[in-house]
Design a protein around this motif. Structure first.
Motif, short mmCIF file in Angstrom:
data_model
loop_
_atom_site.label_atom_id
_atom_site.label_comp_id
_atom_site.label_asym_id
_atom_site.label_seq_id
_atom_site.Cartn_x
_atom_site.Cartn_y
_atom_site.Cartn_z
N LEU A 70 4.76 -8.03 6.66
CA LEU A 70 3.63 -8.31 5.78
C LEU A 70 2.68 -7.12 5.82
O LEU A 70 2.42 -6.58 6.90
CB LEU A 70 2.88 -9.56 6.23
N GLY A 71 2.16 -6.75 4.68
CA GLY A 71 1.14 -5.71 4.61
C GLY A 71 -0.10 -6.30 3.98
O GLY A 71 -0.05 -6.77 2.84
N ALA A 72 -1.21 -6.30 4.70
CA ALA A 72 -2.46 -6.87 4.18
C ALA A 72 -3.52 -5.78 4.12
O ALA A 72 -3.69 -5.02 5.07
CB ALA A 72 -2.94 -8.02 5.07
N ASP A 73 -4.22 -5.72 3.00
CA ASP A 73 -5.31 -4.77 2.86
C ASP A 73 -6.40 -5.38 1.99
O ASP A 73 -6.11 -6.18 1.09
CB ASP A 73 -4.83 -3.44 2.25
N LEU A 74 -7.63 -4.98 2.25
CA LEU A 74 -8.78 -5.49 1.52
C LEU A 74 -8.89 -4.87 0.14
O LEU A 74 -9.47 -5.45 -0.77
CB LEU A 74 -10.05 -5.19 2.34
N THR A 75 -8.32 -3.68 -0.04
CA THR A 75 -8.55 -2.86 -1.23
C THR A 75 -7.35 -2.88 -2.17
O THR A 75 -6.28 -2.38 -1.82
CB THR A 75 -8.89 -1.42 -0.81
N ALA A 76 -7.54 -3.42 -3.36
CA ALA A 76 -6.45 -3.53 -4.33
C ALA A 76 -5.86 -2.17 -4.68
O ALA A 76 -4.64 -2.04 -4.84
CB ALA A 76 -6.96 -4.24 -5.59
N ALA A 77 -6.70 -1.15 -4.79
CA ALA A 77 -6.21 0.17 -5.18
C ALA A 77 -5.25 0.74 -4.14
O ALA A 77 -4.29 1.45 -4.49
CB ALA A 77 -7.38 1.13 -5.40
N MET A 78 -5.47 0.45 -2.87
CA MET A 78 -4.55 0.90 -1.83
C MET A 78 -3.20 0.20 -1.97
O MET A 78 -2.14 0.82 -1.85
CB MET A 78 -5.14 0.65 -0.44
#
Length: 199
Positions: A70-78
């Motif tokens: 799973l890859g989770a990030d706060l930033t949609a652009a990333m």
């Protein structure tokens, strides 16, 4: 906390498109840090604050086809940059806050977190949230592809005794958050702290 999130999102949104090209030599350090986690085929691992997903192919290789990445990030652009780089094939990408993960307790075998610690708005509770989703005995890798001194120099600063990632500060912080620091390396070419989930 919303202001902290907005700041983080603005910072990374502005840099997402060329993030990978800014640090092209970091690949071997990522591979080495993933190897240090000792993942096994079939494991479930989260790349917390995954950014452009640079660790995800290595994580996929470590857990094999039966494992879950799973890859989770706060930033949609990333996350969009991760998709453009072809890394969505290595795992599931989710826009999520590492401080409030949409995961069951004890669902994971390990968490990989590159560059995440310095962006946590509440380091203690946020590390405790990472502990919540990891089974007892599971591991956390706090990683950066350069050490603290090199990173500070890159930003025109010096490291201080109050630096959260300094071993005398990080060890007790992890201990209060459900982790036990098991190894610590702060070298020119990498920062890697490994912690085991207690309880």
């Amino acid at each position: 906390m919303a202001d902290d999130h907005t700041h983080v999102q603005e910072f990374f949104t502005a840099r997402a498109a060329d993030w990978d090209t800014r640090f092209p030599e970091d690949g071997p350090a990522f591979a080495s840090a993933v190897a240090a986690l000792g993942l096994r085929p079939g494991d479930v691992v989260l790349d917390a604050g995954c950014g452009t997903g640079r660790a995800m192919p290595e994580l996929r290789a470590a857990v094999g086809p039966r494992g879950t990445v799973l890859g989770a990030d706060l930033t949609a652009a990333m996350l969009e940059s991760a998709v453009r780089a072809g890394r969505a094939g290595s795992g599931l990408l989710v826009q999520a806050d590492a401080a409030r993960l949409p995961l069951r307790s004890r669902a994971l075998d390990a968490v990989f977190a590159a560059g995440l610690v310095s962006h946590l708005s509440r380091p203690g509770p946020d590390l405790a949230e990472l502990a919540r989703v990891v089974r007892p005995g599971g591991l956390l890798a706090l990683f950066h592809p350069v050490g603290r001194a090199a990173l500070a120099a890159r930003h025109g600063r010096r490291i201080t005794d109050g630096d959260l990632r300094a071993e005398p500060n990080l060890g007790p912080l992890l201990a209060r958050s459900g982790w036990r620091l098991v190894s610590y390396a702060d070298e020119d070419t990498r920062f890697l702290a490994l912690a085991e989930r207690t309880g």
